[in-house]
Design a protein around this motif. Structure first.
Motif, PDB file in Angstrom:
ATOM      1  N   ASP A 249      -3.282   9.050   3.844  1.00 58.13           N
ATOM      2  CA  ASP A 249      -3.181   8.448   2.510  1.00 58.13           C
ATOM      3  C   ASP A 249      -3.328   9.519   1.435  1.00 58.13           C
ATOM      4  OD1 ASP A 249      -2.658   5.616   2.889  1.00 58.13           O
ATOM      5  OD2 ASP A 249      -4.512   5.658   4.068  1.00 58.13           O
ATOM      6  N   HIS A 250      -2.782   9.181   0.261  1.00 58.61           N
ATOM      7  CA  HIS A 250      -2.811  10.127  -0.865  1.00 58.61           C
ATOM      8  C   HIS A 250      -4.237  10.435  -1.284  1.00 58.61           C
ATOM      9  CE1 HIS A 250       1.467  10.345  -1.772  1.00 58.61           C
ATOM     10  NE2 HIS A 250       1.558   9.035  -1.609  1.00 58.61           N
ATOM     11  N   GLY A 251      -4.459  11.633  -1.768  1.00 65.62           N
ATOM     12  CA  GLY A 251      -5.758  12.027  -2.297  1.00 65.62           C
ATOM     13  C   GLY A 251      -6.092  11.275  -3.575  1.00 65.62           C
TER      14      GLY A 251
ATOM     15  N   ALA B  68      -5.261  13.204   5.555  1.00 66.48           N
ATOM     16  CA  ALA B  68      -5.053  12.955   4.125  1.00 66.48           C
ATOM     17  C   ALA B  68      -3.821  13.732   3.694  1.00 66.48           C
ATOM     18  CB  ALA B  68      -6.257  13.432   3.318  1.00 66.48           C
ATOM     19  N   GLU B  69      -3.155  13.207   2.676  1.00 66.18           N
ATOM     20  CA  GLU B  69      -2.123  13.975   1.985  1.00 66.18           C
ATOM     21  C   GLU B  69      -2.738  14.337   0.636  1.00 66.18           C
ATOM     22  OE1 GLU B  69       1.513  11.944   0.847  1.00 66.18           O
ATOM     23  OE2 GLU B  69       2.494  13.832   0.333  1.00 66.18           O
ATOM     24  N   VAL B  70      -3.310  15.519   0.578  1.00 74.52           N
ATOM     25  CA  VAL B  70      -4.026  15.888  -0.642  1.00 74.52           C
ATOM     26  C   VAL B  70      -3.044  16.426  -1.677  1.00 74.52           C
ATOM     27  CG1 VAL B  70      -6.208  16.299   0.564  1.00 74.52           C
ATOM     28  CG2 VAL B  70      -4.636  18.207   0.195  1.00 74.52           C
TER      29      VAL B  70
ATOM     30  N   LEU C 104       3.315  12.453  11.751  1.00 71.27           N
ATOM     31  CA  LEU C 104       2.104  13.031  11.145  1.00 71.27           C
ATOM     32  C   LEU C 104       1.989  12.768   9.650  1.00 71.27           C
ATOM     33  CD1 LEU C 104       2.024  16.465  13.052  1.00 71.27           C
ATOM     34  CD2 LEU C 104       0.922  14.290  13.651  1.00 71.27           C
ATOM     35  N   HIS C 105       2.760  11.836   9.118  1.00 71.26           N
ATOM     36  CA  HIS C 105       2.694  11.578   7.679  1.00 71.26           C
ATOM     37  C   HIS C 105       2.981  10.094   7.443  1.00 71.26           C
ATOM     38  CE1 HIS C 105       4.056  13.107   3.399  1.00 71.26           C
ATOM     39  NE2 HIS C 105       3.336  12.000   3.330  1.00 71.26           N
ATOM     40  N   VAL C 106       1.875   9.323   7.320  1.00 69.73           N
ATOM     41  CA  VAL C 106       1.982   7.866   7.275  1.00 69.73           C
ATOM     42  C   VAL C 106       0.993   7.326   6.226  1.00 69.73           C
ATOM     43  CG1 VAL C 106       1.534   5.775   8.613  1.00 69.73           C
ATOM     44  CG2 VAL C 106       2.641   7.736   9.718  1.00 69.73           C
ATOM     45  N   HIS C 107       1.471   6.461   5.358  1.00 72.91           N
ATOM     46  CA  HIS C 107       0.603   5.856   4.332  1.00 72.91           C
ATOM     47  C   HIS C 107       0.248   4.416   4.679  1.00 72.91           C
ATOM     48  CE1 HIS C 107       0.969   9.189   1.501  1.00 72.91           C
ATOM     49  NE2 HIS C 107       2.188   9.333   2.002  1.00 72.91           N
ATOM     50  N   THR C 108      -0.905   3.995   4.145  1.00 72.26           N
ATOM     51  CA  THR C 108      -1.338   2.605   4.312  1.00 72.26           C
ATOM     52  C   THR C 108      -1.718   2.044   2.934  1.00 72.26           C
ATOM     53  OG1 THR C 108      -3.716   2.971   4.551  1.00 72.26           O
ATOM     54  CG2 THR C 108      -2.362   3.329   6.518  1.00 72.26           C
TER      55      THR C 108
ATOM     56  N   SER D  70       7.929  10.797   8.760  1.00 68.19           N
ATOM     57  CA  SER D  70       8.567   9.665   8.076  1.00 68.19           C
ATOM     58  C   SER D  70       8.102   9.523   6.633  1.00 68.19           C
ATOM     59  CB  SER D  70       8.263   8.356   8.820  1.00 68.19           C
ATOM     60  OG  SER D  70       6.894   8.001   8.648  1.00 68.19           O
ATOM     61  N   ASP D  71       6.819   9.875   6.351  1.00 68.22           N
ATOM     62  CA  ASP D  71       6.221   9.579   5.034  1.00 68.22           C
ATOM     63  C   ASP D  71       6.348   8.069   4.761  1.00 68.22           C
ATOM     64  OD1 ASP D  71       4.983   9.958   2.598  1.00 68.22           O
ATOM     65  OD2 ASP D  71       6.630  11.092   1.686  1.00 68.22           O
ATOM     66  N   SER D  72       6.103   7.268   5.781  1.00 71.71           N
ATOM     67  CA  SER D  72       6.331   5.825   5.642  1.00 71.71           C
ATOM     68  C   SER D  72       5.285   5.204   4.718  1.00 71.71           C
ATOM     69  CB  SER D  72       6.315   5.148   7.009  1.00 71.71           C
ATOM     70  OG  SER D  72       5.000   4.963   7.460  1.00 71.71           O
ATOM     71  N   HIS D  73       5.729   4.268   3.915  1.00 71.80           N
ATOM     72  CA  HIS D  73       4.848   3.509   3.021  1.00 71.80           C
ATOM     73  C   HIS D  73       4.864   2.022   3.401  1.00 71.80           C
ATOM     74  CE1 HIS D  73       4.984   7.267   0.754  1.00 71.80           C
ATOM     75  NE2 HIS D  73       4.087   6.806  -0.109  1.00 71.80           N
ATOM     76  N   PHE D  74       5.476   1.726   4.547  1.00 71.11           N
ATOM     77  CA  PHE D  74       5.509   0.365   5.096  1.00 71.11           C
ATOM     78  C   PHE D  74       5.580   0.503   6.616  1.00 71.11           C
ATOM     79  CE2 PHE D  74       8.106  -3.242   6.665  1.00 71.11           C
ATOM     80  CZ  PHE D  74       7.162  -4.237   6.419  1.00 71.11           C
TER      81      PHE D  74
HETATM   82 ZN    ZN Z   1       3.334  10.893   1.562  1.00 68.72          ZN
END
Ligand code: ZN
Ligand code: ZN
Length: 246
Positions: free
Chosen positions: A40-42, A73-75, A7-11, A191-195
């Motif tokens: 994605d980050h706010g 979103a991750e605000v 539930l926590h994934v960045h692109t 994961s808070d994955s950034h890749f």
């Molecule tokens: Zn994050």
């Protein structure tokens, strides 16, 4: 323990992450995940997207490569009042809203004020999960934050990346996990994955949760069905209509 939702994934849109939604969904499918939340980050994050990005997430299909896609979103929490960097108009249209403290968006305050920021964010009706509450840069009254999460029926996160990128996270994250078990609150193991290759990488966080004795029934994201039921209870449009409000 096999966890089927991340539930926590960045692109790319986050400005400091390196894969597209398509690449991330493909990697999630290859790992057997049922669901990912694109969070994605706010806009307050340097390099982060304009708020229109979040409004237009509705163009995404509900599933990509067989993986259910939550529009999230991750605000950023901006002050001790718990102000967020995304307007209500956008928050109410998202499937899931994570909120957290980042030192480029809010200077760490004293323990009392950091705690107030998280407590106020937890009281915001659109916020579903507080991310990385064990961040050692932001000392908090953990018991108070866990109690507020319980009152509000919300989840706190155990963030796998914290053990890789946020030095000094082990001790505070273990303490959050211990309190989460004691109070019986929901946790999200993310994961808070950034890749793309890091989506669904949860082993370090799972170990902390298991060591604390958190039972499987309190892990929010163990499968897509549990997440959908949580979001329906939270009144999220997409899931309320699916479940007829049950
Ligand atoms: Zn994050
Ligand atoms: Zn974060």
């Amino acid at each position: 323990m096999k966890i089927l939702a991340d539930l926590h994934v960045h692109t790319l849109a986050s400005g400091h992450a390196y894969s597209t939604i398509e690449e991330t969904a493909k990697a999630a499918a290859a790992k057997g995940l049922e669901m990912i939340a694109i969070t994605d980050h706010g806009p307050a994050m340097p390099g982060g997207p304009h708020q229109y990005y979040f409004g237009n997430l509705r163009v995404l299909p509900p599933e990509i490569h067989g993986v259910e896609i939550l529009r999230g979103a991750e605000v950023n929490i901006l002050d001790e009042q718990g102000s967020l960097d995304l307007q209500e108009y956008y928050l109410k249209r998202l499937d899931i809203v994570l909120a957290g403290l980042h030192n480029v968006c809010m200077e760490p305050l004293c323990q009392k004020k950091n705690t107030k920021a998280l407590v106020n964010a937890l009281q915001n009706p659109y916020v579903d999960i507080i991310v990385h509450p064990g961040n050692p840069d932001f000392p908090i009254d953990m018991e108070k934050v866990v109690q507020t999460a319980k009152q509000q029926n919300k989840a706190l996160e155990i963030n796998n990346s914290s053990f890789l990128v946020r030095k000094g996270s082990r001790k505070p994250c273990r303490e959050i996990a211990r309190l989460a078990r004691e109070y019986g609150i929901l946790v999200s193991i993310s994961s808070d994955s950034h890749f793309s290759g890091n989506v669904g990488e949860l082993d370090l966080a799972v170990e902390v949760a298991l060591d604390a004795g958190i039972p499987a029934e309190n892990i929010l994201n163990i499968n897509g069905d549990r997440v959908r039921r949580f979001l329906a209870r939270r009144g999220k449009r997409r899931f309320v209509s699916q479940s007829d409000g049950k």
